[in-house]
Structure formats: structure tokens, C-alpha cells
Design an enzyme around this catalytic site. Structure first.
Site, short mmCIF file in Angstrom:
data_model
loop_
_atom_site.label_atom_id
_atom_site.label_comp_id
_atom_site.label_asym_id
_atom_site.label_seq_id
_atom_site.Cartn_x
_atom_site.Cartn_y
_atom_site.Cartn_z
N GLU A 85 0.80 -1.22 0.00
CA GLU A 85 0.00 0.00 0.00
C GLU A 85 0.84 1.28 0.00
OE1 GLU A 85 -2.33 0.86 3.61
OE2 GLU A 85 -1.50 -0.97 4.45
N SER B 115 -8.13 5.67 8.37
CA SER B 115 -8.63 5.28 9.69
C SER B 115 -7.62 5.64 10.76
CB SER B 115 -8.92 3.78 9.71
OG SER B 115 -9.93 3.45 8.80
N ARG C 211 9.11 5.08 5.84
CA ARG C 211 8.05 5.38 6.79
C ARG C 211 8.70 5.99 8.04
NH1 ARG C 211 5.14 3.47 11.19
NH2 ARG C 211 2.88 3.83 11.08
#
Length: 433
Positions: free
Chosen positions: A203, A254, A269
């Protein structure tokens, strides 16, 4: 990934004995179009078309074409899906560069799917096509067409699969490229219900690839808010992203993930937080009884969070000049709610606004610290938390600029939460995928 070759391709040699079809004059002159039709998922339907394909198999010119087809091409329709914890984002590629032969060869099921998806803006009660985001005349693989952007709650996946089955998707035995946690969670459901294989992609890779692709194809994709705290002067201004690196991506779904991007294929990340869009909607549902994200945002737009939060001025009686803290700065989120009297006066609208401010401030604070730590000046906010949510966008724009003394710029994108779905569709078009 092999092609989907239908039973027409397995017809016996006796079905095509001549070099010309009497019922389709001049068809052999259009062989290149048939070649492209096969490579892009339009199955031969007539004996004449079968003859042309079999002719290609037997001459030297066809070998490279067929080898490329067998390894790099997938049958239509082409979808990209990002199956998140709260929302499914679906991107459908509609080819518009049809030739006459392609129109004749296209399966009726494909035509029905295309008509259904492109002629509606709503699918049942919860599915929506964001028509204002549609992108025309774009290249995907070797085709030209339009990208359509569709979303529905992840909780409605069962209904989506039933709808797909009713439209004939199960008869196509096709592959859908997917990303997000739901690509794993619902993999067996897709195989069982609609005979589809989910071709899964990472993703974060998909997110970055999708951002680059859409920004390259939409010159007005990025923008920022000027004078975000002044409603009279506030305006949205396009931002030139031609020299983008480095930048920080803050993906608010979310939950929240933050990536430092140093080049097209060079990112890491940095961190994340569990307090994201799902938290906002969950708390609002508990506090106000709202059912949807749109309802929660509508309530927040009418509320005043100062009735819920404790501000600097509630503690100091005004500003705190030593540290440049203005009186209206939030000192304690929901701090007023320790008072029984204040709780009794709290409205649904005020509670929704305070929840939104709390989540947004937390995201902004972490994003600013990450940008400073990485030495990055541009912070790009994406994700469906920002859809119909100008309140949070303006808050983030102001916070980035104010707390960094103008060193940081908060940037936003038109297509908000669809980048992962676009990115995994593009990944599927890569040779060898």
C-alpha cells in the site's frame, strides 16, 4: 500473470478454412487493430476474427507480440482497489480509444459494466462515484481513456460483491489489483463470490506511485490555503510541484501514516498514529449519535469547540506572550467537560467540532515534528479524512505555518484518498507484475 483467453480461442481449425470472411469485407486490412484488441482483453467473437488471430500465430511477426501479450497483458476491465479499514476506494479505467473492430469484439458483459459504472453517480445507498474527480485522456499501459473514482464503506463489501456478481463479473474470470489490509482480509470472498483473483500490492508503494502519476497528469492537483484563519481572505491557491523532493506525506485514513519521500522510488516510513479519521468518526458516533462521516463533519461545521476545550485564556485570562501562545490556543482538549455545568450545556455540534479539532491538532503536531526532524519543508496531506473537510485542512495549513514561523508549507491534493488505488492499478501494468 497470464491472459484470460475465452473458449472462442479454442474453436477447432475447421471453423476457419478460408483466408477471407465473406460476411466481413476487408477485415484482413484491419489486422493491427485486432492485434491490439487481443492484447487489451477484447476477445475474438467471430470466425473471421479467429482466423486473423490464428494467422498471427503461424507467422514470424506474431511471435514477439504473443510473447509480450502472454506475460504483460491482462483482460479488461481494469480496476484498482484500496481496501481500507473504513472505506474502499475503487478506480476504474474506461478505455476511450476504441477502434471499430474493438467495439465489435468487446464482450457484452464488459459493455454493461462500463455503462453501469459511468452512467451512475450512486450505487445503492452507500456507493458513490466522485464525478468531479474524473480524469480524461490519460494513459494507462498502452491505452488512452478515463479514470473514474468510486468509494463505499468497507462494511458494505458483501453488498458490493453481490452487485458485482449481478453485473456478470464472475463470468469474466478476471484479476483485480488491490492494496490495503482488506486485500488480504477479503481475498477469499472475492475468489468465492465473483471468481476474481486479488493481485496484491504494497500500500505504501502504491500510494507514492499514485501521487506521482496523478500529479503528473493533473496540473492543478496540488494546492495550499492562503490566509486560512481569515474567512474573508482565505483562498485555495494552486502549488507548483515540478521540483517536489523531498516532501513528507501524511496519509490520514482510519489511522495515520507518515512517509518521508526523497525520490520517485526512495522513501521511508517515519512514524504514524492510531488517532485518525476512524477515531474521529468513532468518537463522534459515541458522543453525538451520528452515523456517517458526512454527518459528523456537518455537525462539526456548526459547532464551537471553545465550549468543550479549555483554552490558554481560560487559564491565564488572556495570551501567554512569553511563549507566543495566543489566548485561543487549546491548552486541554475537552478540558471544560470536567465541569458538570459545562457538560449539561454541551451540544452535539460542539462535541463534534471539539473531536475534530482534537484529532486534527494531534495529526498536525506529529507531522510538524517529523518534518523538522527530517529537514523537510513541504508536508503533503492526503487521505479521505480530508474529503468534505475544509475545517481540518485550514487548521493544518495555519498550524504548519504558524508553529514553524513560515518554514513549513501544508499542501493538499484534489484526489485525496484515491492514490493507493491508482498506484496499484499502475503497478499491474508494469512488465513482469
Amino acid at each position: 500473470m497470464g491472459p484470460v483467453v475465452r473458449s472462442e480461442m479454442e474453436a477447432s481449425d475447421s471453423a476457419v478454412k478460408t483466408n477471407r470472411c465473406s460476411d466481413t469485407p476487408g477485415l484482413e486490412e484491419e489486422e493491427p487493430s485486432i492485434e491490439r484488441s487481443i492484447a487489451n482483453g477484447y476477445m475474438p467473437r467471430t470466425d473471421c476474427h479467429l482466423h486473423i488471430v490464428q494467422n498471427r500465430l503461424s507467422n514470424g511477426r506474431s511471435n514477439d507480440f504473443l510473447s509480450s501479450y502472454l506475460t504483460n497483458h491482462l483482460a479488461m476491465p481494469w480496476f484498482g482497489m484500496d481496501i481500507g479499514g473504513s472505506l474502499v476506494k475503487l478506480v476504474y479505467f474506461e478505455p476511450t480509444d476504441f477502434t471499430k473492430i474493438e467495439e465489435d469484439c468487446e464482450l457484452e458483459t464488459l459493455k454493461n459494466i462500463r455503462r453501469y459504472l459511468t452512467s451512475n453517480k450512486a450505487y445503492g445507498n452507500t456507493g458513490h462515484r466522485d464525478a468531479h474527480l474524473q480524469m480524461d485522456n490519460v494513459q494507462v499501459g498502452d491505452r488512452t481513456g478515463s479514470l473514474h473514482f468510486i468509494r463505499f464503506p468497507t462494511s458494505e463489501m458483501g453488498n458490493f460483491l453481490e452487485l458485482a456478481k449481478s453485473k456478470g463479473m464472475a463470468t469474466l474470470a478476471s484479476t483485480v489489483c488491490a492494496t490495503g489490509g482488506g486485500a488480504y482480509k477479503f481475498e477469499e470472498d472475492f475468489r468465492r463470490e465473483v471468481n476474481m483473483q486479488l493481485h496484491k500490492f504494497d500500500e505504501l508503494d502504491s500510494l507514492i506511485r499514485g501521487i506521482h502519476y496523478i500529479e503528473d497528469n493533473n496540473p492543478h492537483e496540488l494546492y495550499y490555503w492562503s490566509n486560512p484563519k481569515d474567512e474573508r481572505l482565505c483562498e485555495r491557491i494552486p502549488y507548483d510541484f515540478s521540483d517536489p523532493y523531498p516532501f513528507l506525506v501524511v496519509n490520514v485514513g482510519s489511522g495515520v501514516g507518515m512517509l518521508a519521500v526523497y525520490g520517485p522510488n526512495n522513501y521511508k516510513r517515519v512514524t504514524g498514529t492510531s488517532l485518525g479519521g476512524g477515531t474521529f468518526l468513532g468518537l463522534c458516533s459515541l458522543l453525538t449519535g451520528c452515523e456517517t462521516f458526512e454527518d459528523a463533519i456537518a455537525l462539526a461545521a456548526k459547532g464551537n469547540s471553545n465550549n468543550i476545550d479549555k483554552l490558554v485564556q481560560d487559564i491565564y485570562g488572556g495570551d501567554y506572550p512569553k511563549f507566543n501562545l495566543k489566548g485561543d490556543t487549546v491548552a486541554s482538549s475537552f478540558g471544560q467537560m470536567i465541569s458538570k455545568e459545562k457538560r449539561a450545556k454541551a451540544s452535539r455540534e460542539d462535541l463534534a467540532k471539539a473531536t475534530l479539532v482534537t484529532i486534527t491538532n494531534n495529526i498536525g503536531s506529529i507531522a510538524r515534528l517529523c518534518a523538522v526532524n527530517e529537514g523537510i519543508e513541504r508536508v503533503v496531506f492526503v487521505g479521505n479524512f480530508l474529503r468534505v473537510n475544509t475545517i481540518s485542512m485550514k487548521m493544518l495549513a495555519y498550524a504548519m505555518e504558524f508553529w514553524s514561523k513560515g518554514a513549513l508549507k501544508a499542501l493538499f491534493l484534489e484526489h485525496e484518498g484515491y492514490f493507493g488505488a491508482v498506484g496499484c492499478l499502475l503497478e499491474l501494468m508494469r512488465p513482469g507484475s
